[in-house]
Design a protein around this motif. Structure first.
Motif, short mmCIF file in Angstrom:
data_model
loop_
_atom_site.label_atom_id
_atom_site.label_comp_id
_atom_site.label_asym_id
_atom_site.label_seq_id
_atom_site.Cartn_x
_atom_site.Cartn_y
_atom_site.Cartn_z
N ASN A 1 -7.09 13.29 -37.38
CA ASN A 1 -7.33 12.99 -35.97
C ASN A 1 -8.77 12.59 -35.71
N TRP B 1 -0.43 10.99 -26.50
CA TRP B 1 -1.86 11.32 -26.41
C TRP B 1 -2.82 10.40 -27.13
N ILE C 1 -5.96 9.50 -24.85
CA ILE C 1 -7.32 9.85 -25.28
C ILE C 1 -8.18 8.59 -25.42
N PHE D 1 -11.75 16.15 -26.09
CA PHE D 1 -10.57 16.66 -26.78
C PHE D 1 -10.14 18.06 -26.33
N PRO E 1 -6.83 17.10 -22.66
CA PRO E 1 -5.45 17.59 -22.89
C PRO E 1 -5.23 18.99 -22.32
N THR F 1 -4.06 16.01 -30.64
CA THR F 1 -5.30 16.19 -29.89
C THR F 1 -6.30 17.11 -30.58
#
Lengths: 296, 306
Positions: free
Chosen positions: B77, B163, B167, B240, B244, B254
């Motif tokens: 991620n 997401w 994001i 982050f 979320p 996330t």
């Protein structure tokens, strides 16, 4: 004067930029409108740009019974004021000292500052040290000290300004006239470095005003020390907590949480000081960004 | 004679050392002391015994960390988001910068003042803005847009697949104004002579951008990209964590190293693993900064860090 091609291009540029501007402000508009929306309308219809019923209740609530909220607002101003004052003093002195030529150990000191931009211990050891060694947990120091007070980046920015924009001859002349180094610093260097000091002050102000992380890490029981950002953070955590508990079928105490419109109003007053000063600071802000980019 | 010379030198420079002292002490405490605490990653931390007194654990914390699925997820991620940010952020901010330089100066200033605005707002408040759009019960998207289309609302905060897009959009919203100003400042500084010459030759606006602006901007773009590449192992904790809303069901898309370290330390009390992840980030991050800086140095010496 413009050719057809250029005209078409200019129209395209203006439309593109206008759309970008709209994207940037639309979420903020929704926030402001929600804070002026009647709370039952808000719950029934959701967040809307043109609500069925406007209301000033949220702000009336803040003024009348929002003692805790207003206290947090006050804390934001206190922390920002104190933080910026101390941060600026310490940063300027350090930057000035390592900008002057001929000081023994200057290179080592500069590297000592600079290295902190390349490598750091991260959250775990920092948290352990501040709570275990310095015991700042649940004190006001937690909002002022960790990670915010001196930033190597700003020290380097100021140092290069002192080096390039203040001629050494002027400083020498001052010391020949009998001024002590402190007097030279205070009476000659600082007035000449006003632009960079204003820029760093501005960045530091935004940093302190917007900080919520120190409160999240270090303020666990002393909610009376909360700034407006900490309060907003706590409220959104509770919403998340409530909605996940409702999902598993538990009853939740929704009454203790301010209404949606009030929460939006708190967010609006959280942006307000920046929004009010923005027209006056934006030139300096834009200049500061480019300053940093030219020489990191 | 020697002695007095030395003494006067000390007296001469003493004021500077005194001026530097508070800042140096702060950096020592805030930045250098925690570096020592990195050894926590190799210890079985016990609050009773403290950092130094706790028993050694060898590489146990790392073995546990890398045996979990989490280690892979947070690394993937962190890297993927940063790569997306760098590519899309650069394209968008260079475009905006070039367009800003083409419109009238007054208009440019007007646009600029609005597109910078999101950068001044804290992540907490941005999470309120995003919540106003995405809330399952009362969000603008579910209640107004999807309802108008006759579609059912989506539970945004519990569906991981949306997401990556959310994001990235929020990141671009918050940061593009800032980076585009950096590029804009360089474009404005370019020698007008090139453009005048091109106009005499009959070049149109697209050609000027293609053959003058972009080539001139190339070193700036490369430098800015490499500076971001240097930070590729780090992410903005606020983006982050706040956006979320710390929702557990969407961690798969996330969770990044920074949020993992925070949750391990303060929500789960898993200090060993959290410290191991922190050290992993510090060390790999440091190596990447040095490599990225080496590349910048080769291209443009003045922009290099060291």
């Amino acid at each position: 004067m413009y050719s057809k091609k250029t005209k078409g291009f200019l129209a395209f540029a203006n439309i593109f930029l206008a759309l970008d501007v709209i994207c940037c402000i639309v979420p903020l508009v929704l926030l402001v409108i929600s804070s002026f929306t009647d709370n039952t309308t808000l719950i029934r219809n959701g967040y809307q740009f043109i609500p069925e019923k406007f209301s000033l209740d949220a702000y009336a609530y803040l003024l009348k019974s929002g003692k805790l909220i207003m206290k947090a607002y006050g804390m934001s101003f206190v922390v920002t004021g104190l933080g910026v004052a101390v941060s600026l003093t310490v940063t300027t002195m350090l930057a000035y000292a390592i900008s002057r030529p001929g000081i023994p150990g200057k290179k080592i000191l500069t590297f000592f500052v600079f290295f902190t931009m390349l490598f750091n211990g991260g959250l775990v050891p920092t948290y352990m040290m501040y709570t275990g060694v310095f015991h700042i947990k649940n004190t006001i120091w937690a909002l002022l000290i960790p990670n915010l007070l001196v930033r190597a980046y700003y020290v380097m920015l100021m140092r290069s300004y002192f080096q390039t924009s203040i001629p050494e001859e002027i400083l020498e002349a001052a010391s020949i006239d009998g001024a002590s180094e402190f007097q030279t610093f205070y009476k000659v260097s600082i007035p000449m470095a006003k632009p960079i000091i204003a820029t760093v002050a501005l960045f530091s102000m935004i940093l302190y005003w917007n900080d919520w992380q120190n409160g999240l890490y270090y303020l666990t029981t002393r909610t009376d020390l909360f700034t407006i950002q900490n309060l907003l953070n706590r409220m959104i955590q509770e919403i998340q907590f409530l909605s996940s508990n409702i999902a598993v079928g538990q009853t939740a105490d929704v009454a203790s949480l301010p209404s949606t419109a009030v929460r939006m109003a708190i967010a609006v007053i959280g942006i307000l000081p920046i929004a009010i000063t923005y027209p006056f600071i934006q030139n300096n802000f834009a200049k500061g960004i480019t300053l940093g980019a030219v020489k990191g | 004679m020697e002695k007095t010379k030395k003494k006067s030198k000390v007296r001469r420079y003493l004021p500077f050392y005194l001026m530097a002292l508070p800042g140096l002490v702060y950096l020592f405490i805030n930045n250098y002391m925690p570096m020592g605490g990195l050894i926590l990653a190799f210890k079985n931390y016990s609050a009773r015994k403290g950092i130094w007194g706790s028993n050694w654990a060898g590489l146990k914390n790392f073995k546990f960390l890398f045996a979990t699925q989490d280690a892979w997820t947070i690394t993937r991620n962190t890297l993927c988001y940063n790569i997306a940010f760098i590519i899309l952020g650069t394209i968008l901010s260079v475009t905006i910068a070039i367009l800003l330089s083409e419109v009238k100066a007054k208009a440019a200033k007007f646009y600029q003042s609005f597109i910078l605005l999101p950068h001044l707002i804290s992540w907490v408040i941005i999470s309120y803005l995003v919540f106003a759009f995405l809330s399952a019960e009362s969000g603008f998207i579910n209640n107004t847009i999807l309802a108008a289309l006759g579609k059912e609302g989506i539970n945004w905060y519990s569906e991981a697949k949306y997401w990556p897009v959310i994001i990235v959009l929020v990141y671009l919203w918050q940061s593009t104004g800032y980076t585009s100003i950096v590029y804009y400042a360089s474009v404005v500084g370019f020698d007008k002579g090139y453009y005048e010459a091109a106009e005499l030759e009959g070049a149109g606006p697209w050609q000027k951008i293609r053959y003058i602006t972009l080539p001139l901007l190339r070193p700036v773009i490369i430098t800015m990209v490499m500076l971001s590449v240097g930070r590729i192992f780090y992410s903005d904790f606020g983006l982050f964590y706040q956006i979320p809303m710390n929702s557990g069901t969407i961690y798969s898309t996330t969770n990044v190293i920074d949020t993992y370290v925070y949750r391990g330390l303060l929500q789960q009390g898993n200090i060993g693993m959290s410290a191991a992840a922190g050290l992993y980030q510090s060390v790999v991050g440091f190596i990447i900064v040095l490599i990225a800086n080496g590349i910048v140095r080769k291209i443009d010496k003045d922009s290099a860090f060291i």
